[in-house]
Motif scaffolding. Structure first.
Motif, PDB file in Angstrom:
ATOM      1  N   THR A   1      19.543   3.067 -21.530  1.00 57.84           N
ATOM      2  CA  THR A   1      20.860   2.889 -22.143  1.00 57.84           C
ATOM      3  C   THR A   1      20.873   3.600 -23.495  1.00 57.84           C
ATOM      4  O   THR A   1      19.802   3.915 -24.038  1.00 57.84           O
ATOM      5  N   PRO A   2      22.042   3.858 -24.042  1.00 61.16           N
ATOM      6  CA  PRO A   2      22.136   4.469 -25.373  1.00 61.16           C
ATOM      7  C   PRO A   2      21.378   3.644 -26.439  1.00 61.16           C
ATOM      8  O   PRO A   2      20.898   4.178 -27.419  1.00 61.16           O
ATOM      9  N   ALA A   3      21.300   2.317 -26.182  1.00 57.30           N
ATOM     10  CA  ALA A   3      20.617   1.462 -27.160  1.00 57.30           C
ATOM     11  C   ALA A   3      19.117   1.499 -27.004  1.00 57.30           C
ATOM     12  O   ALA A   3      18.406   0.818 -27.733  1.00 57.30           O
ATOM     13  N   GLY A   4      18.618   2.242 -26.043  1.00 54.72           N
ATOM     14  CA  GLY A   4      17.171   2.335 -25.848  1.00 54.72           C
ATOM     15  C   GLY A   4      16.623   1.306 -24.909  1.00 54.72           C
ATOM     16  O   GLY A   4      15.426   1.159 -24.776  1.00 54.72           O
ATOM     17  N   ASP A   5      17.469   0.558 -24.202  1.00 56.23           N
ATOM     18  CA  ASP A   5      17.002  -0.418 -23.219  1.00 56.23           C
ATOM     19  C   ASP A   5      17.014   0.219 -21.820  1.00 56.23           C
ATOM     20  O   ASP A   5      17.428   1.358 -21.645  1.00 56.23           O
ATOM     21  N   ILE A   6      16.562  -0.606 -20.877  1.00 52.91           N
ATOM     22  CA  ILE A   6      16.532  -0.130 -19.479  1.00 52.91           C
ATOM     23  C   ILE A   6      17.609  -0.867 -18.675  1.00 52.91           C
ATOM     24  O   ILE A   6      17.671  -2.097 -18.734  1.00 52.91           O
TER      25      ILE A   6
ATOM     26  N   LEU B   1      19.183  -5.841 -17.314  1.00 53.85           N
ATOM     27  CA  LEU B   1      18.943  -5.226 -18.636  1.00 53.85           C
ATOM     28  C   LEU B   1      17.551  -5.659 -19.114  1.00 53.85           C
ATOM     29  O   LEU B   1      17.264  -6.847 -19.199  1.00 53.85           O
ATOM     30  N   LEU B   2      16.722  -4.670 -19.370  1.00 50.01           N
ATOM     31  CA  LEU B   2      15.369  -4.956 -19.847  1.00 50.01           C
ATOM     32  C   LEU B   2      15.097  -4.160 -21.126  1.00 50.01           C
ATOM     33  O   LEU B   2      15.658  -3.082 -21.279  1.00 50.01           O
ATOM     34  N   PRO B   3      14.199  -4.620 -21.968  1.00 54.72           N
ATOM     35  CA  PRO B   3      13.830  -3.788 -23.107  1.00 54.72           C
ATOM     36  C   PRO B   3      12.859  -2.727 -22.651  1.00 54.72           C
ATOM     37  O   PRO B   3      12.152  -2.910 -21.657  1.00 54.72           O
ATOM     38  N   ALA B   4      12.859  -1.636 -23.361  1.00 53.63           N
ATOM     39  CA  ALA B   4      11.974  -0.526 -22.998  1.00 53.63           C
ATOM     40  C   ALA B   4      10.617  -0.764 -23.637  1.00 53.63           C
ATOM     41  O   ALA B   4      10.352  -0.358 -24.773  1.00 53.63           O
ATOM     42  N   VAL B   5       9.767  -1.496 -22.919  1.00 52.49           N
ATOM     43  CA  VAL B   5       8.412  -1.786 -23.408  1.00 52.49           C
ATOM     44  C   VAL B   5       7.458  -0.948 -22.583  1.00 52.49           C
ATOM     45  O   VAL B   5       7.370  -1.129 -21.360  1.00 52.49           O
TER      46      VAL B   5
END
Lengths: 325, 606
Positions: free
Chosen positions: B517-522, B589-593
């Motif tokens: 995503t534009p916010a850097g998430d997945i 929606l997941l964080p990009a870890v």
């Protein structure tokens, strides 16, 4: 230790300190009261005792003592002497300076008093000091006698062989007079002179001047104390001493005046100022510390001739003898 | 060295065992230290000021006394001079000594001053008496020419001479008294039987007058005294003159007599003194005031005790006050401390809230902290329980027996139908699916593995459902190496099949997309073109609400959402968009870890 315990300990310690300081403060205020010393002597207020009283007074001022005087001239026996002592003790005296008089020659009347207050004897002691262990301030009586005889010999260039000597004193049987006489006799031994009489004026009901005038003629008269010095001087001044030359032991201005007027050729003056001063000094030290052992100070004497009577060296001595009150 | 080592060991042990003071003790000790310091400093300063003041006052008083006494002495000596001048200039110079008028005049002058003077006498230079008042017979051979007053008068002609005190040795008054006098002598010229002669005029002053003046000021109790000496240090009057001549007392007259007027600090005989010197006019005599150190501190002992007493009493009082103040200050803190101790011992958190605003704030903050701790602890326990439950649910779903039976059934059918290639394919897809499902028991896998799991699932389902729907994937390779919770896509695909495209005649389309995503998430989305979900039902899908009909054990979306949030937190999870008859998109929606060992461990352990 908890803070409460520490606090209590601190408070108790401080309270103790306050108590000690309060006691010291109150003691300091009460210590301003001076100690009282009574001087008991024959004719203590007479003019002839001026030097002695001056010494007492100066010492009392130096050591912060109060002095009072009692004339013991009327004390003739032991009972009267004891009554006098008891009265002074009842008045709360702190110490006594005593010149034992005629009739009060037993130690017993002083032994009780000496347990209560310090006692210093001055001159004319009646007691055997070695036995009684008492303190006495006086000149060496034997040396005084020797000095008198020596002064006389000097005036005669040691040539008195064949001279007739008379000895006079108020009471020749007291230890003091006996020692003085002994000192005189020590010097006169082997000089070839002859002692014609030993007159004790107190033994005679007549006045000393009359007694002296009625004695056999002598070439030299030796007066062993101030009273007989003055009496003999008076007789000599009036020309009734049958041309005898007079030498004496005396510490009064009157004695000095007879020397000055040439009624006397030589005078031995015991240092009465120091007698008074030293006696008070010893008393003061005893009053300061009860553990102090009073000494028996010996005072000096001065042989005088008319030629050196008013020399600078003798001015203070004459000044002391001239002090009144 | 042994004792140093021993001392060092003991000191170390002491420091180890040393318990710091409590707050009350510290407060009290601090107050007390301040009070003690102030009290002691104040006491010392007061005492020193007082001592200095006493010393200064003593010196001032002595100087004043000296001034007054010197003035009296000067007046007296001046009057003597005036008498001598009067005798010389008014009588001797004006009359012949043979004239009876001279004797009368001298007698008048004597009578007018007889309280001060003892004798007025005139001697010729051979030392013979010319005339004298009062009339008295001269002593036989007084040896006048050897007397100091006579020799000095003739030696220094211009001056008047004051002698030191001495016994007058001139006249015989018939009595037994001798007088101490000070002789004022001068050389004079007189007329005797009309012939000019030189002689000495003598005025003998009674020393008792000077004695009286000086005795008055020597009447002190504190050891201070005054004396008179000439400028060579020879004593004229001293209160302890006899003691000096007997050697009982020493005086520093030889030094002090040579000083000029002023105040001096001296040391004599091992004692310190202050010496005040005043010169007497006409004679050059010195009037000296000696203030021993003991006189300066006379009476200060009691003051010292008094000041120390007051300081000590003040200390006692201040100790009590400081204890009360310390107690008042520390009491709320101690109560707070006790309540915290009680809480730590396991009692209820009734924290003390009282005292000053600061202590109240502390107390309420502590209470809030403890309550918050309790809350968080409770929450953690709940979350742990939820997590455990979710994991059990996931475990339960990962080995869904129906799916396994059906798939194995299909494989059996394929083998029986000699569709070996298809059977092999199905078996390989199933193996891959099961391998990823188990993932060695891990909860966190890579997105790539999760996509593979989903792909394998869809490959199996497509065969089972005889390709009744299409499946497409559009995955951004960048997300492949990120972390995800396993088994979150498969339930969505299962829902898409079961509720989306099932029943549609070959028209069903399921798409799987994954991107950053534009916010850097997945964002991983499963979209179907099925019948959609009523809008009112959408919010309920992520709850355990029984109103919504579910297939199977019904935990899919709820389980997925819960597991995602348990691992990655509240902002992440599922969003559902659906339109009736259009289709549904469920987005994860997941964080990009990044998928690393450390990140996996962190996420696995919470």
């Amino acid at each position: 230790m908890t803070s409460k315990k520490l606090f209590i300990i601190a408070e108790i310690t401080l309270a103790f300190i306050v108590a000690v300081l309060t006691a010291l403060f109150l003691m300091g205020r009460s210590n301003t009261k001076k100690k009282n010393v009574t001087v008991i002597a024959n004719g203590v207020k007479d003019e002839s005792r001026s030097a002695f009283r001056y010494g007492l007074r100066q010492a009392a001022k130096d050591f912060g003592l109060e002095l009072s005087y009692v004339d013991a001239s009327d004390t003739r026996d032991a009972d009267a002497g004891k009554a006098l002592l008891d009265r002074e003790l009842s008045l709360g005296v702190d110490a006594l300076i005593i010149e034992p008089g005629v009739g009060t020659d037993t130690w017993d009347i002083y032994s009780e008093a000496s347990k209560k207050v310090p006692i210093m004897f001055v001159g004319n002691t009646l007691f055997d000091t070695d036995v009684e262990n008492i303190s006495v301030t006086e000149a060496d009586q034997t040396l005084l006698g020797r000095a008198l005889a020596t002064k006389m010999l000097e005036s005669y260039d040691n040539h008195i062989s064949g001279k007739r000597i008379g000895l006079v004193g108020e009471n020749l049987s007291t230890p003091c007079m006996m020692e003085r006489r002994a000192g005189v006799m020590d010097v006169l031994r082997d000089t070839g002179c002859e002692v014609i009489y030993n007159l004790a004026t107190s033994d005679d009901s007549a006045d000393p001047e009359t007694s002296l005038a009625s004695q056999p003629r002598v070439d030299i008269l030796l007066a062993l104390d101030t009273a007989t010095c003055e009496a003999a001087g008076e007789v000599s001044f009036l020309g009734n001493l049958h041309h005898a030359t007079l030498f004496g032991i005396g510490d009064s201005m009157k004695s000095v005046s007879f020397l000055d007027k040439k009624a006397m050729l030589g005078l031995v003056v015991p240092d009465s100022f120091m007698t008074g001063y030293q006696s008070v000094s010893e008393i003061a030290q005893k009053l300061r510390s009860r553990f102090y052992t009073m000494q028996s100070p010996s005072v000096t004497y001065k042989p005088l001739s008319r030629s050196d009577l008013f020399s600078p060296a003798n001015q203070e001595m004459l000044f002391a003898m001239g002090q009144s009150a | 060295m042994k004792w140093t080592k021993k001392f060092s060991e003991r000191w170390t042990a002491f420091r180890k065992n040393f318990q710091p003071w409590g707050i009350q003790m510290t407060t009290m000790a601090s107050f007390s230290a301040v009070v003690i310091s102030i009290a002691v400093i104040l006491g010392v300063v007061l005492y020193m000021r007082f001592s200095t003041s006493i010393r200064e006052t003593s010196v001032e008083r002595t100087e004043q006394q000296l001034e007054e006494t010197a003035s009296s002495l000067e007046d007296y000596l001046l009057s003597m001079r005036q008498i001598s001048d009067s005798v010389y200039y008014n009588i001797i110079k004006n009359y012949d000594t043979a004239d009876t008028a001279l004797v009368e005049q001298m007698n008048l002058l004597y009578e007018a001053n007889h309280d001060k003077i003892l004798t007025i006498a005139l001697y010729n230079e051979q030392g013979s008496l010319v005339t004298a008042q009062p009339v008295a017979s001269q002593k036989e051979d007084p040896d006048v020419t050897r007397q100091i007053w006579f020799t000095e008068a003739l030696d220094q002609v211009e001056n008047l001479h004051f002698s030191r005190p001495h016994i007058q040795n001139l006249f015989d008054d018939g009595g037994y008294h001798y007088y101490t006098v000070i002789s004022l002598s001068r050389e004079v010229e007189f007329i005797q039987n009309r012939r000019p002669r030189v002689g000495v005029l003598l005025v003998d002053m009674n020393f008792s007058a000077i004695e009286r003046i000086l005795k008055r000021i020597n009447d002190t109790e504190n050891g201070q005294y005054y004396y008179l000496c000439d400028n060579a240090g020879n004593i004229v009057y001293h209160p302890r003159n006899m003691q000096i001549s007997e050697g009982l007392f020493k005086e520093n007259a030889s030094v002090d007599g040579r000083r000029t007027n002023g105040v001096y600090d001296t040391s004599f005989g091992g004692k310190n003194h202050k010496v005040v010197v005043k010169t007497i006019g006409y004679t050059g005599w010195r009037l000296i005031g000696v203030i021993p150190r003991s006189a300066l501190t006379y009476g200060t002992n009691n003051i010292r005790y008094f000041i120390t007493m007051v300081v000590t009493l003040t200390l006692m009082l201040m100790l009590i006050v400081s204890r009360l103040v310390a107690s008042r200050i520390s009491r709320p803190i101690l109560l707070l401390n006790d309540s915290v101790k009680n809480y730590e011992a396991g009692e209820k958190p009734e924290i003390y809230i009282g005292g000053s605003p600061e202590i109240r704030h502390l107390g309420s903050s502590i209470e809030k902290s403890y309550l918050r701790i309790d809350e968080l602890m409770h929450q953690i326990v709940l979350e742990q329980n939820e997590r455990r439950k979710s994991e059990i649910d996931a475990m339960q779903s990962q080995i869904n027996p129906h799916f396994l039976y059906n798939t194995l059934d299909s494989i059996t059918w394929m083998v029986e139908g000699e569709k070996n290639d298809e059977a092999v394919y199905m078996i390989s897809q199933l193996a891959r699916l099961l391998r990823i499902s188990l993932s060695h028991g891990r909860t966190i896998i890579s997105v790539r593995d999760e996509i593979q799991h989903a792909e394998s699932y869809m490959n199996i389902q497509k065969i089972r459902y005889k390709d009744s729907f299409s499946f497409s994937m559009d995955i951004d390779p960048a997300i492949g190496d990120m972390c995800t919770v396993k088994l979150i896509i498969q339930p969505l695909l299962e829902n898409a099949i079961n509720y989306g495209v099932q029943g549609m005649d070959d028209d069903g389309e399921i798409a799987l997309t994954g991107k950053m995503t534009p916010a850097g998430d997945i964002a991983i989305s499963v979209t179907d073109n099925g019948m959609g979900i009523p809008e009112e039902d959408i919010p309920l899908l992520l709850t355990k609400n029984d109103r919504v009909h579910r297939h199977g054990n019904g935990v899919g979306l709820v389980n997925v959402e819960r597991r995602i949030r348990l691992i990655f937190g509240e902002p992440y999870g599922l969003t559902i968009k659906s339109e009736l008859d259009e289709g549904t998109t469920v987005t994860i929606l997941l964080p990009a870890v990044p998928f690393t060992k450390e990140n996996c461990e962190k996420l696995e352990n919470g």
